[in-house]
Write an enzyme that holds these catalytic residues in place. Structure first.
Site, PDB file in Angstrom:
ATOM      1  N   ALA A 134      24.005  29.080  -1.204  1.00 21.06           N
ATOM      2  CA  ALA A 134      23.628  28.982   0.217  1.00 21.06           C
ATOM      3  C   ALA A 134      24.786  29.272   1.159  1.00 21.06           C
ATOM      4  O   ALA A 134      24.605  29.888   2.205  1.00 21.06           O
ATOM      5  CB  ALA A 134      23.076  27.586   0.496  1.00 21.06           C
ATOM      6  N   CYS A 180      45.485  30.561  -6.558  1.00 25.26           N
ATOM      7  CA  CYS A 180      46.723  29.807  -6.719  1.00 25.26           C
ATOM      8  C   CYS A 180      46.427  28.599  -7.586  1.00 25.26           C
ATOM      9  O   CYS A 180      45.615  27.766  -7.212  1.00 25.26           O
ATOM     10  CB  CYS A 180      47.185  29.365  -5.345  1.00 25.26           C
ATOM     11  SG  CYS A 180      48.911  29.017  -5.278  1.00 25.26           S
TER      12      CYS A 180
END
Ligand code: PLP
Length: 359
Positions: free
Chosen positions: A183, A301
């Site tokens: 969504a 990261c």
């Protein structure tokens, strides 16, 4: 969503509040199905795109086994989202006799159909192929109809991660056995998504319990989240590419040596993935954020280590350039002023870096 929260009832309860909550869920199911070109009864609500991909992979393998057949070959494109790659790898480790192969992409970031054709012909046995509708980093649109046509010549199932494509470009679930949706990529809330499952495709539940979602995904439904997903699906319209195109034209005149990934092929209208040579992506993300321009680096990261993008790696982009990759996404509420602000901040950053290097 506020209306759904105010109801408070459990959609599995038969009393009035329960029925009102059920109506919210079923209205949303109709809206999501209409957007995906599917039947409402084929939509299984999940906690998002990650769970939809995981359910498709584990559920197809287990479901096929329970039906007395076996998936023995798993083909996954090299540019899939981590939720596909990680689950495919884990499944291949645990499922005896399941072979995992990677489908390469061209330097434009498009799935290599000749390579897939060769892979399919190489062996025997029922296959599960995962190719996304559009890539989340580059926005490159994938040839799903061609992949589906290739697979028709073999026994197998197709999983299409349409998380990035749905609501941005026309997309019909009918070409695939499993389609993942989320969504929050189309303006809805985070933490809700769906898997669209073609009638007859095998699917064992991975979360078992109360039998909700026609036994495919147990647990009381996230009624407000699902209502928000339905509302977003109702108003979703394909986005124009005008802002992205102006951004890239001005970016090229401000930074002539900019590298724009996938620019020669069909892309989502809202995504721009580029490298500013000589400017590290992490530095750029922070410097631009200080100017109120929010972009992301193409790299993930983890534990303090910056990992260059597996998508750009698969496209044979040299690591030195991949380390400078930035992604800008335009949304339904982006404006020309946003483009001006981004170009101005990027130009300033580029000239600061250049003059520092010259000094
Ligand atoms: N697939 C793609 C292509 C995505 O871009 C994302 C999210 O960024 C996901 C799956 C995961 O979706 P979610 O964040 O709803 O778990």
């Amino acid at each position: 969503m506020e209306r759904a929260l105010a109801i408070g009832g459990n959609p599995s309860s038969v009393h009035g509040q329960g029925r009102a909550a059920r109506a919210e869920v079923e209205q949303a199911r109709e809206a999501v199905a209409a957007l995906a070109g599917a039947r409402a009864q084929d939509v299984v609500f999940t906690s998002g795109g990650t769970e939809a991909n995981a359910l498709a992979l584990w559920g197809a393998a287990q479901g096929a086994m329970e039906a007395g057949t076996r998936i023995t070959r798993l083909f996954v494109s090299a540019i899939e989202h981590d939720s596909v790659l990680a689950n495919a790898a884990a499944l291949a480790e645990r499922a005896p006799g399941l072979r995992l192969e990677t489908i390469p992409v061209t330097s434009d970031g498009v799935v290599d159909l000749d390579a897939l054709r060769a892979l399919l012909r190489e062996g025997k046995g029922r296959a599960l192929v995962a190719v996304m509708a559009a890539n989340n980093e580059t926005g490159v649109v994938q040839p799903i109809a061609d992949v589906a046509a290739l697979l028709k010549e073999h026994e197998g199932y197709l999983l299409v991660d349409a998380v990035q494509a749905i609501g941005k470009i026309p997309f019909a679930a009918s070409t695939a056995d499993y389609v993942s949706l989320s969504a929050h990529k189309l303006g809805g809330p985070q933490g809700v998504g769906a898997l669209v499952v073609r009638e007859g495709a095998p699917l064992a539940a991975t979360i078992r319990g109360g039998g909700q979602e026609r036994g495919h995904r147990a647990g009381t439904e996230n009624v407000a989240g699902i209502a928000g997903f339905g509302a977003a699906a109702k108003v979703a319209t394909p986005l124009p590419a005008a802002l992205r195109d102006r951004f890239e034209a001005e970016l090229r005149s401000a930074v002539p040596d900019v590298v724009i990934f996938g620019e020669k092929t069909t892309r989502l209208p809202n995504t721009s993935n580029f490298a500013l040579p000589a400017v590290g992506a992490e530095t750029a993300v922070m410097a631009l954020d200080l100017e109120g321009v929010m972009v992301s680096s193409g790299s993930a990261c983890s534990s303090g280590k910056v990992k260059p993008s597996h998508v750009l790696h698969a496209m044979s982009v040299p690591e030195s350039i991949a380390r400078s990759a930035l992604r800008v996404s335009f949304g339904w509420n982006s404006t020309d002023q946003d483009v001006d602000a981004a170009i101005s901040a990027i130009s300033q950053l580029q000239s600061r870096v250049r003059s520092r290097a010259a000094a």
